[in-house]
Design a protein around this motif. Structure first.
Motif, PDB file in Angstrom:
ATOM      1  N   ASN A 149      -0.780  -7.416  -9.485  1.00  0.00           N
ATOM      2  CA  ASN A 149      -1.004  -6.046  -9.014  1.00  0.00           C
ATOM      3  C   ASN A 149      -2.224  -5.376  -9.631  1.00  0.00           C
ATOM      4  N   GLY A 150      -2.929  -6.060 -10.516  1.00  0.00           N
ATOM      5  CA  GLY A 150      -4.189  -5.556 -11.049  1.00  0.00           C
ATOM      6  C   GLY A 150      -4.084  -4.658 -12.269  1.00  0.00           C
ATOM      7  N   ILE A 151      -2.953  -4.690 -12.955  1.00  0.00           N
ATOM      8  CA  ILE A 151      -2.761  -3.798 -14.098  1.00  0.00           C
ATOM      9  C   ILE A 151      -3.689  -4.168 -15.260  1.00  0.00           C
ATOM     10  N   LEU A 152      -3.790  -5.444 -15.575  1.00  0.00           N
ATOM     11  CA  LEU A 152      -4.694  -5.866 -16.655  1.00  0.00           C
ATOM     12  C   LEU A 152      -6.150  -5.620 -16.256  1.00  0.00           C
ATOM     13  N   SER A 153      -6.496  -5.930 -15.016  1.00  0.00           N
ATOM     14  CA  SER A 153      -7.858  -5.655 -14.541  1.00  0.00           C
ATOM     15  C   SER A 153      -8.178  -4.173 -14.667  1.00  0.00           C
TER      16      SER A 153
ATOM     17  N   LEU B 297     -11.304  -2.576 -16.547  1.00  0.00           N
ATOM     18  CA  LEU B 297     -12.246  -1.730 -15.815  1.00  0.00           C
ATOM     19  C   LEU B 297     -12.393  -0.365 -16.478  1.00  0.00           C
ATOM     20  N   LYS B 298     -11.281   0.199 -16.935  1.00  0.00           N
ATOM     21  CA  LYS B 298     -11.334   1.490 -17.630  1.00  0.00           C
ATOM     22  C   LYS B 298     -12.055   1.392 -18.965  1.00  0.00           C
TER      23      LYS B 298
ATOM     24  N   ASN C 236      -3.246  -4.348  -5.842  1.00  0.00           N
ATOM     25  CA  ASN C 236      -4.397  -4.356  -6.748  1.00  0.00           C
ATOM     26  C   ASN C 236      -5.516  -3.489  -6.160  1.00  0.00           C
ATOM     27  N   MET C 237      -5.768  -3.651  -4.867  1.00  0.00           N
ATOM     28  CA  MET C 237      -6.820  -2.855  -4.211  1.00  0.00           C
ATOM     29  C   MET C 237      -6.513  -1.366  -4.271  1.00  0.00           C
ATOM     30  N   LEU C 238      -5.248  -1.010  -4.090  1.00  0.00           N
ATOM     31  CA  LEU C 238      -4.865   0.408  -4.152  1.00  0.00           C
ATOM     32  C   LEU C 238      -5.055   0.966  -5.560  1.00  0.00           C
ATOM     33  N   LEU C 239      -4.660   0.195  -6.562  1.00  0.00           N
ATOM     34  CA  LEU C 239      -4.771   0.642  -7.951  1.00  0.00           C
ATOM     35  C   LEU C 239      -6.228   0.776  -8.392  1.00  0.00           C
ATOM     36  N   ASN C 240      -7.076  -0.137  -7.947  1.00  0.00           N
ATOM     37  CA  ASN C 240      -8.461  -0.203  -8.436  1.00  0.00           C
ATOM     38  C   ASN C 240      -9.492   0.185  -7.378  1.00  0.00           C
ATOM     39  N   LYS C 241      -9.064   0.994  -6.423  1.00  0.00           N
ATOM     40  CA  LYS C 241      -9.915   1.405  -5.310  1.00  0.00           C
ATOM     41  C   LYS C 241     -11.256   1.997  -5.762  1.00  0.00           C
ATOM     42  N   ASP C 242     -11.231   2.874  -6.735  1.00  0.00           N
ATOM     43  CA  ASP C 242     -12.463   3.528  -7.201  1.00  0.00           C
ATOM     44  C   ASP C 242     -13.459   2.514  -7.752  1.00  0.00           C
ATOM     45  N   PHE C 243     -12.972   1.532  -8.489  1.00  0.00           N
ATOM     46  CA  PHE C 243     -13.856   0.519  -9.074  1.00  0.00           C
ATOM     47  C   PHE C 243     -14.414  -0.414  -8.002  1.00  0.00           C
ATOM     48  N   ILE C 244     -13.611  -0.681  -6.976  1.00  0.00           N
ATOM     49  CA  ILE C 244     -14.075  -1.511  -5.858  1.00  0.00           C
ATOM     50  C   ILE C 244     -15.188  -0.784  -5.112  1.00  0.00           C
ATOM     51  N   GLU C 245     -14.992   0.498  -4.863  1.00  0.00           N
ATOM     52  CA  GLU C 245     -15.993   1.297  -4.154  1.00  0.00           C
ATOM     53  C   GLU C 245     -17.305   1.387  -4.929  1.00  0.00           C
ATOM     54  N   LYS C 246     -17.217   1.372  -6.256  1.00  0.00           N
ATOM     55  CA  LYS C 246     -18.411   1.442  -7.108  1.00  0.00           C
ATOM     56  C   LYS C 246     -19.032   0.065  -7.342  1.00  0.00           C
ATOM     57  N   LYS C 247     -18.487  -0.967  -6.678  1.00  0.00           N
ATOM     58  CA  LYS C 247     -18.979  -2.348  -6.795  1.00  0.00           C
ATOM     59  C   LYS C 247     -18.836  -2.902  -8.207  1.00  0.00           C
TER      60      LYS C 247
END
Length: 92
Positions: free
Chosen positions: A34-38, A42-43, A61-72
């Motif tokens: 689910n992207g918790i460690l990622s 990232l933070k 994972n995409m929902l949790l880390n959406k902002d980081f995905i958008e920022k590439k």
């Protein structure tokens, strides 16, 4: 997705402290779930890529880390990392 076992909380605190002591900039996580460690990485300012075979986990994972995905800063691949194309080098 919202519940985290007490042992996992302690592991994340320890891991977070250890990351702060190093100058890691990039990571590759295999089996990211689910992207918790990622999210923790990232933070902390790292950028990275993750692989997971579970499509539902990748969506979470995409929902949790959406902002980081958008920022590439982060890329999620729903595939086997052995078959995937990995470019670049990673510190972690």
């Amino acid at each position: 997705m919202s519940e985290i076992a007490p042992g996992s909380i302690l592991q994340r605190i320890y891991f977070s402290n250890r990351i702060s002591l190093n100058k890691f900039k990039t990571f590759c996580e295999v089996g990211s779930g689910n992207g918790i460690l990622s999210n923790l990485l990232l933070k902390k300012g790292l950028s990275g890529i993750s692989f997971d075979l579970n499509a539902v986990a990748c969506k979470n994972n995409m929902l949790l880390n959406k902002d980081f995905i958008e920022k590439k800063k982060y890329l999620i691949k729903n595939e086997n990392f052995l078959n995937g194309q990995i470019e670049g080098e990673f510190d972690l």
